[in-house]
Design a protein around this motif. Structure first.
Motif, PDB file in Angstrom:
ATOM      1  N   GLU A 250       9.049  -4.476  -0.604  1.00 21.76           N
ATOM      2  CA  GLU A 250       9.475  -3.073   0.225  1.00 21.76           C
ATOM      3  C   GLU A 250       8.251  -2.757   0.852  1.00 21.76           C
ATOM      4  OE1 GLU A 250      12.737  -2.512   0.558  1.00 21.76           O
ATOM      5  OE2 GLU A 250      13.119  -3.913  -1.201  1.00 21.76           O
ATOM      6  N   ARG A 251       7.124  -2.871   0.436  1.00 22.50           N
ATOM      7  CA  ARG A 251       5.710  -2.196   0.934  1.00 22.50           C
ATOM      8  C   ARG A 251       4.787  -3.288   1.358  1.00 22.50           C
ATOM      9  NH1 ARG A 251       6.793   2.232   3.087  1.00 22.50           N
ATOM     10  NH2 ARG A 251       4.629   2.741   3.222  1.00 22.50           N
ATOM     11  N   ASN A 252       5.308  -4.417   1.345  1.00 21.77           N
ATOM     12  CA  ASN A 252       4.228  -5.638   1.830  1.00 21.77           C
ATOM     13  C   ASN A 252       2.962  -5.410   1.164  1.00 21.77           C
ATOM     14  OD1 ASN A 252       4.064  -8.271   2.841  1.00 21.77           O
ATOM     15  ND2 ASN A 252       3.403  -7.397   4.787  1.00 21.77           N
ATOM     16  N   ILE A 253       2.687  -5.035  -0.068  1.00 22.16           N
ATOM     17  CA  ILE A 253       1.466  -5.065  -0.527  1.00 22.16           C
ATOM     18  C   ILE A 253       1.356  -6.228  -1.312  1.00 22.16           C
ATOM     19  CG2 ILE A 253      -0.121  -3.625  -2.242  1.00 22.16           C
ATOM     20  CD1 ILE A 253       1.468  -1.067  -1.398  1.00 22.16           C
ATOM     21  N   LEU A 254       0.234  -7.101  -0.978  1.00 20.95           N
ATOM     22  CA  LEU A 254      -0.082  -8.244  -1.774  1.00 20.95           C
ATOM     23  C   LEU A 254      -1.267  -8.687  -2.538  1.00 20.95           C
ATOM     24  CD1 LEU A 254       0.992 -10.408   1.515  1.00 20.95           C
ATOM     25  CD2 LEU A 254       2.509  -9.583  -0.335  1.00 20.95           C
ATOM     26  N   SER A 255      -2.082  -7.397  -2.781  1.00 21.47           N
ATOM     27  CA  SER A 255      -3.366  -7.505  -3.364  1.00 21.47           C
ATOM     28  C   SER A 255      -3.735  -6.082  -4.133  1.00 21.47           C
ATOM     29  CB  SER A 255      -4.513  -8.202  -2.386  1.00 21.47           C
ATOM     30  OG  SER A 255      -4.913  -6.881  -1.589  1.00 21.47           O
ATOM     31  N   LEU A 256      -4.569  -6.219  -4.813  1.00 18.96           N
ATOM     32  CA  LEU A 256      -5.271  -5.013  -5.735  1.00 18.96           C
ATOM     33  C   LEU A 256      -5.951  -4.089  -4.378  1.00 18.96           C
ATOM     34  CD1 LEU A 256      -6.615  -5.821  -9.045  1.00 18.96           C
ATOM     35  CD2 LEU A 256      -4.794  -4.646  -8.446  1.00 18.96           C
ATOM     36  N   GLY A 257      -6.683  -4.882  -3.629  1.00 19.41           N
ATOM     37  CA  GLY A 257      -7.428  -4.114  -2.475  1.00 19.41           C
ATOM     38  C   GLY A 257      -6.424  -3.506  -1.563  1.00 19.41           C
ATOM     39  N   GLU A 258      -5.102  -3.931  -1.152  1.00 15.36           N
ATOM     40  CA  GLU A 258      -4.228  -3.325  -0.287  1.00 15.36           C
ATOM     41  C   GLU A 258      -3.477  -2.266  -1.119  1.00 15.36           C
ATOM     42  OE1 GLU A 258      -1.473  -6.302   0.842  1.00 15.36           O
ATOM     43  OE2 GLU A 258      -2.943  -7.215   2.160  1.00 15.36           O
ATOM     44  N   LEU A 259      -3.241  -2.481  -2.482  1.00 11.00           N
ATOM     45  CA  LEU A 259      -2.681  -1.344  -3.365  1.00 11.00           C
ATOM     46  C   LEU A 259      -3.560  -0.178  -3.469  1.00 11.00           C
ATOM     47  CD1 LEU A 259      -0.522  -0.402  -5.366  1.00 11.00           C
ATOM     48  CD2 LEU A 259      -1.899  -1.696  -7.071  1.00 11.00           C
ATOM     49  N   GLU A 260      -5.035  -0.427  -3.865  1.00 10.45           N
ATOM     50  CA  GLU A 260      -6.041   0.701  -3.785  1.00 10.45           C
ATOM     51  C   GLU A 260      -5.780   1.456  -2.374  1.00 10.45           C
ATOM     52  OE1 GLU A 260     -10.736   1.426  -5.041  1.00 10.45           O
ATOM     53  OE2 GLU A 260      -9.896  -0.794  -4.191  1.00 10.45           O
TER      54      GLU A 260
ATOM     55  N   ALA B 199      -3.432   1.716  -0.220  1.00  9.92           N
ATOM     56  CA  ALA B 199      -2.433   2.580  -0.071  1.00  9.92           C
ATOM     57  C   ALA B 199      -2.535   3.838  -0.804  1.00  9.92           C
ATOM     58  CB  ALA B 199      -1.133   1.602  -0.481  1.00  9.92           C
ATOM     59  N   CYS B 200      -3.007   3.614  -2.080  1.00  9.32           N
ATOM     60  CA  CYS B 200      -3.056   4.780  -2.959  1.00  9.32           C
ATOM     61  C   CYS B 200      -3.985   5.850  -2.058  1.00  9.32           C
ATOM     62  CB  CYS B 200      -3.589   4.393  -4.301  1.00  9.32           C
ATOM     63  SG  CYS B 200      -1.934   3.534  -5.305  1.00  9.32           S
ATOM     64  N   ARG B 201      -5.220   5.408  -1.796  1.00  8.17           N
ATOM     65  CA  ARG B 201      -6.135   6.261  -1.304  1.00  8.17           C
ATOM     66  C   ARG B 201      -5.750   7.033   0.007  1.00  8.17           C
ATOM     67  NH1 ARG B 201     -10.509   6.103  -4.237  1.00  8.17           N
ATOM     68  NH2 ARG B 201     -11.180   3.872  -5.087  1.00  8.17           N
ATOM     69  N   ARG B 202      -4.726   6.444   0.491  1.00  5.02           N
ATOM     70  CA  ARG B 202      -4.001   6.924   2.003  1.00  5.02           C
ATOM     71  C   ARG B 202      -3.137   7.777   1.494  1.00  5.02           C
ATOM     72  NH1 ARG B 202      -5.141   2.122   6.352  1.00  5.02           N
ATOM     73  NH2 ARG B 202      -7.513   2.463   6.475  1.00  5.02           N
ATOM     74  N   HIS B 203      -2.532   8.005   0.397  1.00  2.00           N
ATOM     75  CA  HIS B 203      -1.120   8.333  -0.236  1.00  2.00           C
ATOM     76  C   HIS B 203       0.032   7.891   0.526  1.00  2.00           C
ATOM     77  CE1 HIS B 203      -3.710  11.057  -2.144  1.00  2.00           C
ATOM     78  NE2 HIS B 203      -4.425  11.342  -1.163  1.00  2.00           N
TER      79      HIS B 203
END
Length: 171
Positions: free
Chosen positions: A98-108, A110-114
């Motif tokens: 749903e959010r097209n997050i494919l790595s830990l870096g992208e996940l981090e 996304a969380c930092r940018r809320h």
């Protein structure tokens, strides 16, 4: 298999069947190879004909074609996200699909940018927990528990001790 099936959105009953079979095999007291050779795998509670075929395939070839196919469908970074505490297959599937997050870096990021706050199952506290989990994963990546490392160390030690030029070696 259960984890991969859940990540790919497979039927929950199929996911549960694989998970149940894994539990049944973990507690099995009989010789699995013998049961397979005697075509008695289906006598184990939780193992049906389909799963018995898969177990036999693994025993005879060392792998399962369906497992290999599923692993190819899932990006490595998606699998790595499962190592973050608090992120199970359902949340990771949501992040991936749903959010097209494919790595830990992208996940981090996304969380930092809320960017996840307000999404189903994600709030400010979950973002904070994910960030802490990502930091822990980064901190401990490449590290092993002593017990895991000791097995590898003993194998290397055995080989090194076999070299004629080595008089003494220890871990």
């Amino acid at each position: 298999m259960a984890l991969l099936l859940e990540l790919t959105g497979e039927n929950p009953f199929k996911v549960r069947a694989y998970a149940g079979a894994a539990r049944a095999l973990e507690t099995l007291t009989e010789d699995l190879s013998k049961l397979a050779a005697e075509k008695k795998l289906t006598e184990v509670k939780g193992i049906g004909a389909h799963l018995a075929d898969h177990i036999s395939e693994i025993l005879s070839t060392g792998k399962l074609a369906e497992h290999e196919r599923l692993k190819e469908l899932i990006p490595a970074g998606v699998m790595e996200m499962l190592s973050v505490p608090g992120l199970g297959p359902k949340r990771v599937r949501f992040l991936w699909k749903e959010r097209n997050i494919l790595s830990l870096g992208e996940l981090e990021m996304a969380c930092r940018r809320h960017l996840l706050k307000g999404q189903p199952g994600f709030g400010e506290k979950m973002e904070e927990n994910i960030l802490a989990g990502v930091e822990a994963v980064k901190k401990f990546s490449g590290k092993r528990l002593y017990a895991e490392g000791a097995v590898s160390a003993r194998a290397v030690l055995k080989r090194v001790r076999g070299w004629p030029e080595v008089a003494w070696a220890e871990v």
